[in-house]
Design a protein around this motif. Structure first.
Motif, short mmCIF file in Angstrom:
data_model
loop_
_atom_site.label_atom_id
_atom_site.label_comp_id
_atom_site.label_asym_id
_atom_site.label_seq_id
_atom_site.Cartn_x
_atom_site.Cartn_y
_atom_site.Cartn_z
N ARG A 1 -23.43 116.76 18.00
CA ARG A 1 -23.47 116.50 16.56
C ARG A 1 -24.45 117.44 15.86
N LEU A 2 -25.56 117.75 16.51
CA LEU A 2 -26.52 118.68 15.92
C LEU A 2 -25.90 120.07 15.79
N VAL A 3 -25.20 120.51 16.83
CA VAL A 3 -24.57 121.83 16.80
C VAL A 3 -23.51 121.90 15.71
N ASN A 4 -22.71 120.85 15.59
CA ASN A 4 -21.57 120.88 14.68
C ASN A 4 -21.93 120.55 13.24
N HIS A 5 -22.96 119.73 13.04
CA HIS A 5 -23.25 119.24 11.69
C HIS A 5 -24.66 119.56 11.21
N GLY A 6 -25.52 120.07 12.09
CA GLY A 6 -26.89 120.38 11.70
C GLY A 6 -27.82 119.20 11.94
N PRO A 7 -29.12 119.46 12.13
CA PRO A 7 -30.06 118.38 12.44
C PRO A 7 -30.22 117.35 11.34
N GLN A 8 -29.98 117.76 10.09
CA GLN A 8 -30.14 116.83 8.97
C GLN A 8 -29.12 115.70 9.01
N ALA A 9 -28.04 115.87 9.76
CA ALA A 9 -27.00 114.85 9.84
C ALA A 9 -27.33 113.77 10.87
N ARG B 1 -26.47 115.92 20.83
CA ARG B 1 -26.61 117.37 20.87
C ARG B 1 -25.41 118.06 20.24
#
Length: 227
Positions: A19-27, A17
């Motif tokens: 990582r999604l906030v910090n880097h976006g779902p594509q990451a 979660r």
């Protein structure tokens, strides 16, 4: 007492979660995205471990075509609520993809295949659909016509052209999938197409093509000289 590591025990920069906030779902990997949908694991596995097992045992294709009860039965630790969350996310993604194509203009069989491939190549039965087009070949909608068996679909002209008339379509492109993954058209495919072309002439609605969808491949009856 045995201590079990949970996702909360992981450093913040590796939690899905965060990582999604910090880097976006594509990451994120498929495992991480699925773990976010699952939210929690079970008494033996973290959500990441459950997600990894689901993708190893079933894969994305199975998640796409299975019903929520089938997901619940297939994977230990996945209850009906989690299965419904997964199916809702997949359906929302499908609708977003279709919404993005509402103003699409079709100019080739490849564009037809691109429109429906990711959804239809995963289906475990033959689905027959009609892509309704306006006067400038803009996509008005992709209308379901019938659902058949593993290797055949039952198509009635009435159902095909009802979709066209409801959309006020000027033309149609027919599409159906082959669950085997091989898009080679059968004799029945060619015969059905011929009947629909003749019916379209009577109604003034042109059948521009019939595209058969396989697994990451397709065949256009028009390109094959079968239309």
């Amino acid at each position: 007492m045995e201590y079990r590591t949970t996702i909360k025990d992981l450093p913040g920069d590796v939690r899905p979660r965060e990582r999604l906030v910090n880097h976006g779902p594509q990451a994120l990997s498929n495992i991480e995205l699925l773990a976010i949908l699952l939210r929690t694991g079970n008494d033996q596995e973290t959500a990441l471990e459950v997600a990894q097992r689901m993708l190893a045992e079933g894969g994305l294709a199975f998640l796409a075509r299975a019903s929520a009860p089938e997901l619940q039965r297939s994977f230990r630790g996945v209850g009906l609520a989690k299965a419904c969350q997964i199916k809702a996310a997949i359906e929302l993604g499908r609708r977003v993809a279709l919404a993005g194509n509402e103003r699409l203009t079709i100019g080739s069989p490849q564009e037809v295949a691109d429109l429906v491939m990711e959804e239809m190549r995963h289906l475990d039965r033959e689905h027959f659909r009609a892509v309704a087009l306006g006067t400038k070949n803009q996509v008005l909608g992709v209308e379901p016509v019938s659902v058949g068996t593993l290797n055949s679909s039952i198509v009635h002209p009435r159902e095909v052209f009802k979709a066209a008339i409801s959309r006020n379509a000027a033309a149609l492109i027919l599409v159906h999938n082959h669950p085997s993954g091989d898009p080679a058209p059968s004799r029945d495919d060619v015969a059905i197409t011929g009947r629909l072309v003749e019916a379209g002439k009577i109604l003034g609605i042109e059948i521009l093509d019939h595209v058969v969808i396989g697994d990451r491949c397709y065949v256009s009856l028009k390109e094959q000289g079968l239309l």
